[in-house]
Design a protein around this motif. Structure first.
Motif, mmCIF file in Angstrom:
data_model
loop_
_atom_site.group_PDB
_atom_site.id
_atom_site.type_symbol
_atom_site.label_atom_id
_atom_site.label_comp_id
_atom_site.label_asym_id
_atom_site.label_seq_id
_atom_site.Cartn_x
_atom_site.Cartn_y
_atom_site.Cartn_z
ATOM 1 N N THR B 166 -10.568 9.441 -3.131
ATOM 2 C CA THR B 166 -11.843 8.957 -3.644
ATOM 3 C C THR B 166 -11.512 7.872 -4.657
ATOM 4 O O THR B 166 -10.576 8.030 -5.431
ATOM 5 N N GLY B 167 -12.238 6.775 -4.642
ATOM 6 C CA GLY B 167 -11.939 5.713 -5.597
ATOM 7 C C GLY B 167 -12.844 4.521 -5.397
ATOM 8 O O GLY B 167 -13.853 4.597 -4.693
ATOM 9 N N VAL B 168 -12.468 3.437 -6.043
ATOM 10 C CA VAL B 168 -13.243 2.204 -5.948
ATOM 11 C C VAL B 168 -13.041 1.638 -4.540
ATOM 12 O O VAL B 168 -11.912 1.528 -4.088
ATOM 13 N N PRO B 169 -14.117 1.306 -3.810
ATOM 14 C CA PRO B 169 -13.931 0.774 -2.458
ATOM 15 C C PRO B 169 -13.225 -0.581 -2.470
ATOM 16 O O PRO B 169 -13.373 -1.341 -3.422
ATOM 17 N N ALA B 170 -12.470 -0.861 -1.419
ATOM 18 C CA ALA B 170 -11.740 -2.124 -1.317
ATOM 19 C C ALA B 170 -12.718 -3.295 -1.385
ATOM 20 O O ALA B 170 -13.789 -3.259 -0.790
ATOM 21 N N GLY B 171 -12.346 -4.328 -2.124
ATOM 22 C CA GLY B 171 -13.168 -5.536 -2.195
ATOM 23 C C GLY B 171 -14.261 -5.456 -3.236
ATOM 24 O O GLY B 171 -14.990 -6.418 -3.446
ATOM 25 N N SER B 172 -14.389 -4.302 -3.909
ATOM 26 C CA SER B 172 -15.489 -4.146 -4.857
ATOM 27 C C SER B 172 -14.976 -4.262 -6.293
ATOM 28 O O SER B 172 -13.840 -3.939 -6.591
ATOM 29 N N ASP B 173 -15.826 -4.752 -7.177
ATOM 30 C CA ASP B 173 -15.455 -4.925 -8.583
ATOM 31 C C ASP B 173 -15.595 -3.593 -9.313
ATOM 32 O O ASP B 173 -16.568 -2.888 -9.083
ATOM 33 N N ILE B 174 -14.646 -3.267 -10.194
ATOM 34 C CA ILE B 174 -14.760 -1.974 -10.875
ATOM 35 C C ILE B 174 -15.975 -1.944 -11.794
ATOM 36 O O ILE B 174 -16.435 -0.882 -12.164
#
Lengths: 192, 192
Positions: B166-174
């Motif tokens: 689980t984490g920040v999706p690829a290509g997305s800004d934190i």
């Protein structure tokens, strides 16, 4: 009046109509409010500075995080911008300190390693003040390139360097995960 | 005609207007097309079945994945629904096989462990046919509960059980990551 309207228009999200409304509001408000606003704007630039230790925007140097005795000063989370600190603080699960890069590598926009503020990070790590550096740049092309660059930069210092997880966001169905995210979620799987 | 319209309306996303249009289209089309459509619908239910090994929907038993000699039959990815297999196949980075639960635990909706298809998974693992079980249920409340339940169920079999990241999706800004996702991304950080 025209000068104020012009200055207000330079703010993001303020068009000419809006700038006019704001200027008239200031005109009608009492002198104290106008003075306080002008003061606050002047002080922002005059008093705020970058923390010499972590580059966070602060009015005292070192910043509240770097000066905190209850935070783990040996755990450093590297972020792109000062606003990212708020994102991480909101989790209420991080008790280390920060380092702000003020940008990401972006060769297409002419942003090279020399534009990132990394000098004081390298100094902290080289002094042996740090146990772990968490690279919390975004999982975007620029963010990943920056994380890779920093990992290479820190390698000779033999510090533990980690990267935040990329994966399916919490609460979301895997049906809506794109290929890259799903691939990274599988790759980053962890023992239960 | 009225009967066909009524049957078409039961399909998801088909309203009464749309059902009428479809019915008239079938009426105007030649007999062969109508026959082919009717046949395809009848065959779907008559020929499709669940793979006895992994519960995937298939017209041959075992399914293409379970019968494949080039896939790693000792690596099993557990998903909620047959459609999730497509999500994982699209990554082109997974070469194991699958197990379909046909649901997730949801006590509020009366879905308990007895409603999930886990018998043949446990059998595969108990026979020693599996090296690793990847739990790829969604990181939703139900998906996490299901993953926890399966991990407990598989523990006595001493098989390696992993959970997708689980984490920040690829290509997305934190900056756009919610607290829980950001917290899980930090927690799930990996050595670079």
């Amino acid at each position: 009046m025209a000068r104020l309207i012009e200055e207000l228009r330079k703010l993001p999200g303020i068009g000419s109509k809006n700038a006019q409304r704001l200027a008239f509001h200031i005109l009608r408000s009492n002198g104290e409010d106008a003075e306080a606003l002008a003061d606050a704007i002047r002080n922002l630039k005059a008093k705020l500075q970058l923390c010499s230790n972590c580059n966070n925007i602060t009015d005292v140097d070192p910043c509240v995080y770097c000066a905190s005795p209850t935070r783990n000063q040996r755990l450093v989370c590297v972020v792109e911008e000062p606003t990212n600190i708020a994102t991480i603080e909101k989790t209420r699960s991080y008790n280390g300190v920060f380092h702000v890069l003020h940008g990401t590598l972006s060769p297409l926009h002419g942003v090279g390693p020399e534009h990132l503020r990394t000098g004081n990070l390298l100094a902290r790590v080289s002094r042996g003040d740090v146990d772990e550096v968490i690279l919390a740049t975004s999982p975007t092309v620029e963010g990943e390139a920056t994380a890779g660059y920093l990992a290479d930069m820190l390698r000779p210092a033999r510090v533990r360097v980690t990267r935040i997880a990329t994966g399916v966001p919490a609460g979301s169905d895997i049906e809506y995960a794109d290929e890259v995210t799903m691939s990274r979620a599988l790759e980053g799987r962890r023992e239960m």
